[in-house]
Every structure is written in C-alpha cells, then in structure tokens.
Scaffold this active site. Structure first.
Site, PDB file in Angstrom:
ATOM      1  N   SER A  47       0.939  -1.254   0.200  1.00  0.00           N
ATOM      2  CA  SER A  47       0.569  -0.349  -0.422  1.00  0.00           C
ATOM      3  C   SER A  47       0.837   1.240  -0.153  1.00  0.00           C
ATOM      4  O   SER A  47       1.305   1.133  -1.239  1.00  0.00           O
ATOM      5  CB  SER A  47      -1.179   0.326   1.564  1.00  0.00           C
ATOM      6  OG  SER A  47      -1.700   1.064   0.876  1.00  0.00           O
ATOM      7  N   ASP A 166      -5.206  -4.183  -2.319  1.00  0.00           N
ATOM      8  CA  ASP A 166      -4.430  -3.345  -1.350  1.00  0.00           C
ATOM      9  C   ASP A 166      -4.204  -4.292  -1.090  1.00  0.00           C
ATOM     10  O   ASP A 166      -4.430  -5.229  -0.718  1.00  0.00           O
ATOM     11  CB  ASP A 166      -5.296  -2.060  -0.307  1.00  0.00           C
ATOM     12  CG  ASP A 166      -4.143  -1.897  -0.312  1.00  0.00           C
ATOM     13  OD1 ASP A 166      -3.396  -2.697   0.233  1.00  0.00           O
ATOM     14  OD2 ASP A 166      -4.497  -0.478   0.652  1.00  0.00           O
TER      15      ASP A 166
END
EC number: 3.1.1.3
Length: 486
Positions: A47, A166
């Site tokens: 991320s 993600d």
C-alpha cells in the site's frame, strides 16, 4: 550490532496517509546509513509502504515524495466528505505523482530488488511482484497495491491481465517473520522501526502481520490513516520517522558517519596573548563537553531539502481567492450550500469518470459478468449441498414423527397387531402402500380399544317382582336387550 556480513531486507507497512512517516525513515537511512539501503537484498512495501519502497529503490527525491503526500492530503481536506467526495480521484492522483517523481529507468533499478505486495481478487491470496518491464507497469503495480475497495472505487485495476487490490489486505508487512528483515511501521508495536509510546499496555493487535499496540496514540493514528490530518501534523510524523530511524541506527551501532561541521577544530589567530589562549582553550573544553548533545540535536533535524519541501507543501498560498475562502462568512455559506452543490458536483465527477472509463468498458463488463456468474454458481452449489445434507434427515424425522403420533398404546388383547406390524412393513416395496396399511391397522386398533367387555353385577339387571310375602323365588337372570355380545 547489526550483522553487516549477512543479507538483510527492508519492509515498509501499509498505512494510508501516514506514509509520510516512511519518508522520514527512508531519508534517515539514506543519509546516515546508505550502505543499509544500497546492500539490501530486497526492499518490500504494501500500500503506502510500496510507494516509499519504490522511491527508495529507484533513487527518487524523497523530499518531493513527502511533499506529494502532503499535497494530496490538502486536496482531500478541501472537500466536504474528504477523500470520499465524488470529485476526489485518489487513483488518478497517485498515478500523476508517480509519473512526475519516478525517473525514466525506474523499472530497471527496481527489477529484482523491489517487492510490491498485492492481493489477488480471484482467490484473495497475496502476491509479491518483483519484475517490471516498463515504467508504466511499475506505476500500475503501485496503483494496484494502494487500491482499497469501495474507498478508491468498485472495479479493481488490472496488472498483466490479473485483477489486484490493496496488498495490505492479505499481507501488510511482507516477510516480517524473517529475522534479517528490518520492519518499518508508523504504529507503535513490535516493529524494528516504529514510534515508542509511553504506554504500559502489553496487549497488541496483529492486523495482517502488522503489530499494533493497544493505546490511544495508535487509535488516533488509525483514524488518520484514511482521513488525513492537517499538513503540520503530517510534517511532525515525518520528523518522528526520521528520529525513530536514527534511534534504530544508534541502537544497532550503525550510526558511524561523523558530522563534518562538528569535526573541524576551532580557528585560533596566530597573534594573541596568553590570556586569550587560555580563554580559547577553556571554550574548546566546554565545546567538547557539549559536542555529543549538539551532535544529537543536529542529527535529529530533517535534511535541508526534505525540510524545505515539507515546509513549502504546508504553507497555504496567499492569494485573494484563498483569503476570501478562509473567511468565516464564506465558509458558513459554503457549508449551507452543500445540499445543493453536492449533487451537481457528483454528477459532473460521475460524467468525467464515465468518459475516462470508456476505453476499459468492454474488459470491465466482461469481468463483471464472469464474477456475477461465478458468484451465482457458488450460491447454487452451496444451496444444493445444504439441501442434499438436510433433506434426507428431514424426511426420516417426519417418518419417525408420524410413527410416534399414529401408534396408540396397544392393549394386551391386541398384541398380535403390534407383532405383525414389522412383517408387512418390511415386505412392502412402496411407501404409499405402507402408509395405507398403517392407516388400516390404526383403524382396527381403535375399534379394538372401544370394543370393551362390560361386566355387570348379577343383581344390577335382575327384574324384581313386587314384594309379596308368598313369592320368594328369584327370577332367572337374562341378558339386557340391545347389548351385543362381545
């Protein structure tokens, strides 16, 4: 002492807008322990940590990267709903910042060293991408790693024909379990480089391999991960990351780079008397005593370029429109007009996104059809499996319940029916025939119950003649009329 002869890795945790903390840590490592970055086998990130890892591996300007994070947070804070406002496109903003910050040969520098954590949509498994064929592919990998479902959009991006979201969902701190991995996290816990909160709570929460201690400061950090705080707060987080990285280097004996400004001897004029020489020596002795403290204070400051970039990003422009928009009456009027302006802004942003989505419409529609079909197939198979498991048991329970409700208590005189019942049940091949036989037997059993021998006393039904002194012979007893013999 950190073993320099062994191999090591660096791993940055995902943290949303708190990624500016990673910028401070990376700046400290690059300035005071460059060999730690240059000789690292792999540098991983998930991320927001993937963005810092990419900048660190490719040699991008960390000051510009930190300024970009603050600029994005300022852009999100301008809107009523923050980053959830329809006109705020986080994916597009991240892509533009990476195109501007990364060098042209970034994919060549990142091949084999950079590891980006991704979550595959099809099965939810974690995937680490380490090879990139172009700059666009490297940027797309970062976009996939930062794509939070619903928060960033509904349709996940594609990398090499596969849908990813993600990486923090499946593995927020890649390779944390290895002893030779230097873990970096903006949440206080058991990571190697993390804030040291003065909390006595020993409980911690592990979220996809990330250690988070239970305290109020971590709760505040979690609340600001997706909804950014003020720019000055982000700047302080960057400075805290720099100080935490410095503490890690000191603790492991890796801070060996002397400050050249402090190593210079004091300049003494050639022509001076003995008293001035004594004063200079005394001052030199005081400087030697204060040198470690001053050295620590100087090292704790951010690098000049990073500090300047962060300050420029935090400063608000002093133009007429900004001054007018910050006035209290204008802000009140803007807040009151939100119910009317929000639908209009939503319609405009939806139209713009729809036009940008047109080139990818066929592929995305095909993917949505496949996902809908697979979901329906899964639901049907699960329903069939449940019916197959419960239907036989339900039928057997109903049959047992019928037997329990239909079978009366059998008297001793009708025991032959209960003995003969299992024989014809076993001999019947049809369930309908068995139920018909069972109903017939039930009727016979009920008749047997109601047909009961009634024994009357002999004197109860005797016909007595009127009492006379001469007739004393009793009449012979007869059965009463109307009662059939049993």
């Amino acid at each position: 002492m950190f073993p320099r002869e062994t191999k090591w890795n660096i791993s940055f945790a995902g943290c949303g807008f708190l990624g500016v903390y990673h910028i401070g840590v990376a700046s400290c490592l690059r300035e005071h322990a460059p060999f730690l970055v240059a000789n690292a086998t792999h540098i991983y990130g998930a991320s927001a940590g993937a963005l810092t890892a990419t900048a660190l591996v490719t040699g991008a300007c960390l000051g510009e990267a930190g300024a970009n994070i603050i600029e994005v947070s300022k852009e999100a804070r301008k809107r009523f709903l923050g980053p959830l406002h329809p006109s705020f496109n986080l994916v597009k903003t991240i892509r533009g910042c990476l195109l501007k910050t990364l060098p042209a040969d970034c994919h060549e520098r990142a091949n084999g060293r950079l590891g980006i954590s991704l979550t595959r949509v099809s099965d939810g498994e974690n995937v680490i991408i380490s090879h990139f064929s172009s700059k666009d592919e490297l940027i797309q990998a970062n976009v996939c790693s930062t794509f939070i479902p619903v928060y960033c959009g509904l349709i996940p991006p594609t990398l090499q024909g596969v849908r990813y979201v993600d990486g923090g969902i499946s593995d927020n701190l890649p390779l944390y379990e290895l002893k030779n991995t230097i873990t970096v996290s903006p949440f206080s816990g058991e990571s190697d480089i993390c804030p040291q909160d003065s909390s006595t709570n020993i409980h911690e929460l592990r979220v996809t391999n990330t250690s988070i201690q239970f305290n109020l400061r971590n709760l505040y950090r979690l609340s600001k991960a997706l909804f950014p705080p003020e720019p000055m707060v982000l700047r302080e987080m960057c400075k805290q990351g720099y100080r935490d990285g410095l503490r890690f280097l000191r603790r492991n004996g890796l801070l060996n780079q002397p400050n050249p400004l402090l190593a210079l001897p004091p300049v003494v004029p050639q022509e001076e008397d003995a008293e001035e020489a004594a004063v200079v020596e005394e001052r030199a002795g005081e400087e030697d005593q204060l040198q470690p403290y001053r050295k620590d204070r100087i090292l704790e400051h951010l690098p000049a370029r990073l500090n300047e970039a962060l300050l420029e990003a935090c400063v608000e422009p002093k133009d007429l429109m900004t001054t007018l928009s910050n006035m209290l009456p204008v802000r009140l009027a803007t807040a009151m007009m939100v119910p009317y302006t929000l639908p209009l802004e939503s319609a405009v942003s939806f139209t713009i996104r729809l036009l940008e989505w047109l080139p990818d419409v066929p592929e995305d529609i095909r993917w949505m059809k496949e996902q809908t079909g697979s979901i329906c197939q899964y639901l049907v198979m699960r329903a069939k499996r449940k019916l197959g498991d419960h239907l036989p048991s339900r039928l057997s329970e109903q049959v047992e319940l019928r037997r329990a409700q239909s079978l009366p208590s059998v008297p001793l005189s009708c025991a032959t029916y209960s003995e003969a019942l299992p024989n014809w049940v076993r001999n019947n091949l049809s369930l309908g025939d068995a139920l018909a036989k069972w109903e017939e037997c039930q009727r016979q059993l009920l008749l047997g119950l109601f047909c009961t021998n009634v024994a009357f006393p002999p004197d109860a039904l005797r016909m007595r003649a009127p009492a006379s002194p001469t007739a004393a012979d009793p009449a012979t007893p007869q059965d009463p009329p109307g009662l059939p013999p049993c």
